[in-house]
Design a protein around this motif. Structure first.
Motif, PDB file in Angstrom:
ATOM      1  N   THR A 137      14.342 -10.393   6.772  1.00  0.00           N
ATOM      2  CA  THR A 137      14.591  -9.191   7.581  1.00  0.00           C
ATOM      3  C   THR A 137      14.154  -7.937   6.832  1.00  0.00           C
ATOM      4  O   THR A 137      13.489  -7.062   7.401  1.00  0.00           O
ATOM      5  N   ILE A 138      14.523  -7.848   5.556  1.00  0.00           N
ATOM      6  CA  ILE A 138      14.125  -6.688   4.744  1.00  0.00           C
ATOM      7  C   ILE A 138      12.600  -6.646   4.581  1.00  0.00           C
ATOM      8  O   ILE A 138      11.994  -5.576   4.664  1.00  0.00           O
ATOM      9  N   LEU A 139      11.990  -7.818   4.386  1.00  0.00           N
ATOM     10  CA  LEU A 139      10.529  -7.878   4.265  1.00  0.00           C
ATOM     11  C   LEU A 139       9.858  -7.389   5.561  1.00  0.00           C
ATOM     12  O   LEU A 139       8.883  -6.630   5.510  1.00  0.00           O
ATOM     13  N   PHE A 142      10.151  -3.668   5.646  1.00  0.00           N
ATOM     14  CA  PHE A 142       9.192  -3.071   4.704  1.00  0.00           C
ATOM     15  C   PHE A 142       7.776  -3.103   5.265  1.00  0.00           C
ATOM     16  O   PHE A 142       7.051  -2.105   5.240  1.00  0.00           O
ATOM     17  N   LEU A 143       7.356  -4.270   5.784  1.00  0.00           N
ATOM     18  CA  LEU A 143       5.993  -4.407   6.305  1.00  0.00           C
ATOM     19  C   LEU A 143       5.773  -3.556   7.557  1.00  0.00           C
ATOM     20  O   LEU A 143       4.681  -3.022   7.759  1.00  0.00           O
ATOM     21  N   THR A 168      12.816   1.028   4.631  1.00  0.00           N
ATOM     22  CA  THR A 168      13.252  -0.286   4.143  1.00  0.00           C
ATOM     23  C   THR A 168      14.755  -0.278   3.856  1.00  0.00           C
ATOM     24  O   THR A 168      15.455  -1.253   4.169  1.00  0.00           O
ATOM     25  N   LEU A 169      15.254   0.817   3.300  1.00  0.00           N
ATOM     26  CA  LEU A 169      16.698   0.954   3.073  1.00  0.00           C
ATOM     27  C   LEU A 169      17.449   0.895   4.402  1.00  0.00           C
ATOM     28  O   LEU A 169      18.484   0.231   4.512  1.00  0.00           O
ATOM     29  N   GLY A 170      16.925   1.571   5.421  1.00  0.00           N
ATOM     30  CA  GLY A 170      17.548   1.530   6.747  1.00  0.00           C
ATOM     31  C   GLY A 170      17.604   0.115   7.291  1.00  0.00           C
ATOM     32  O   GLY A 170      18.636  -0.322   7.823  1.00  0.00           O
ATOM     33  N   ALA A 171      16.498  -0.645   7.149  1.00  0.00           N
ATOM     34  CA  ALA A 171      16.474  -2.043   7.603  1.00  0.00           C
ATOM     35  C   ALA A 171      17.501  -2.874   6.837  1.00  0.00           C
ATOM     36  O   ALA A 171      18.189  -3.722   7.421  1.00  0.00           O
ATOM     37  N   ALA A 172      17.638  -2.624   5.530  1.00  0.00           N
ATOM     38  CA  ALA A 172      18.616  -3.358   4.715  1.00  0.00           C
ATOM     39  C   ALA A 172      20.040  -3.035   5.152  1.00  0.00           C
ATOM     40  O   ALA A 172      20.895  -3.929   5.233  1.00  0.00           O
ATOM     41  N   ILE A 173      20.319  -1.775   5.465  1.00  0.00           N
ATOM     42  CA  ILE A 173      21.656  -1.387   5.940  1.00  0.00           C
ATOM     43  C   ILE A 173      21.960  -2.080   7.268  1.00  0.00           C
ATOM     44  O   ILE A 173      23.056  -2.610   7.470  1.00  0.00           O
TER      45      ILE A 173
END
Length: 197
Positions: A137-139, A142-143, A168-173
């Motif tokens: 999900t994080i990848l 990022f992509l 990418t930080l938003g996707a991780a959250i």
């Protein structure tokens, strides 16, 4: 602070406009999936429509010029000037601190907070709708952000390395919020997944 409502309104306009094509895509996918013995639920379909609208909204804010829709058509109001590049990490943070110290918060809210918040739904909806690990999900987040930044290079937009890590930080959250909620709700999110028969 009058720029923030404009961004939100433009985002919502594009999200709403994206729904009819998304419905057509999902109807076509339904018949294709039936032949492949793949079944989806109403929860998955609604989640996919939201995901499609979010992606369209992000693309509209990051790749399109500002436009206005009225009764007679769609008009480009303003383009963003010449292309610019920033490969200096932390530039947006430093500019935000400078703006806040002058009593102006709009730059901070749009460029720092906005870049993080914009990708939270992406990080939440990907594992909600498909069987994706946290790393994947994080990848994907990022992509997706990297693709936006690369697509902005020939456009009159600003390509900034800070956007990459903030998105990418938003996707991780968003991903962490999904896994936390799924654990608290004892895996109730399984209704949103595609079912292979």
């Amino acid at each position: 602070m009058n720029q923030i409502p404009k961004y939100i309104f433009a985002l919502l306009q594009c999200m709403i406009i994206s729904l009819p094509p998304a419905v057509i895509i999902r109807i076509a996918a339904y018949f294709i999936n039936r032949k492949r013995n793949i079944r989806t639920t109403a929860f998955h379909e609604i989640g996919f429509l939201i995901f499609f609208a979010v992606i369209t909204g992000i693309a509209s804010l990051t790749l399109l010029p500002e436009f206005e829709i009225n009764g007679s058509g769609i008009y480009i109001i303003r383009s963003y000037g010449a292309s610019s590049f920033s490969f200096l990490p932390g530039r947006i943070i430093m500019m935000s601190i400078n703006q806040i110290s002058s009593g102006r918060y709009e730059y901070f809210l749009i460029n720092l907070v906005g870049n993080i918040i914009m990708f939270i739904p992406v990080g939440f909806l990907i594992p909600l709708l498909w069987r994706c690990s946290g790393k994947l999900t994080i990848l994907i987040g990022f992509l997706s952000s990297l693709s936006i930044e690369l697509l902005q290079i020939p456009l009159p937009r600003c390509t900034d390395i800070d956007d990459l890590w903030m998105n990418t930080l938003g996707a991780a959250i968003g991903m962490l919020a999904y896994f936390l909620l799924n654990k608290l709700l004892k895996n109730q999110f399984t209704h949103f997944k595609v079912i292979k028969e």
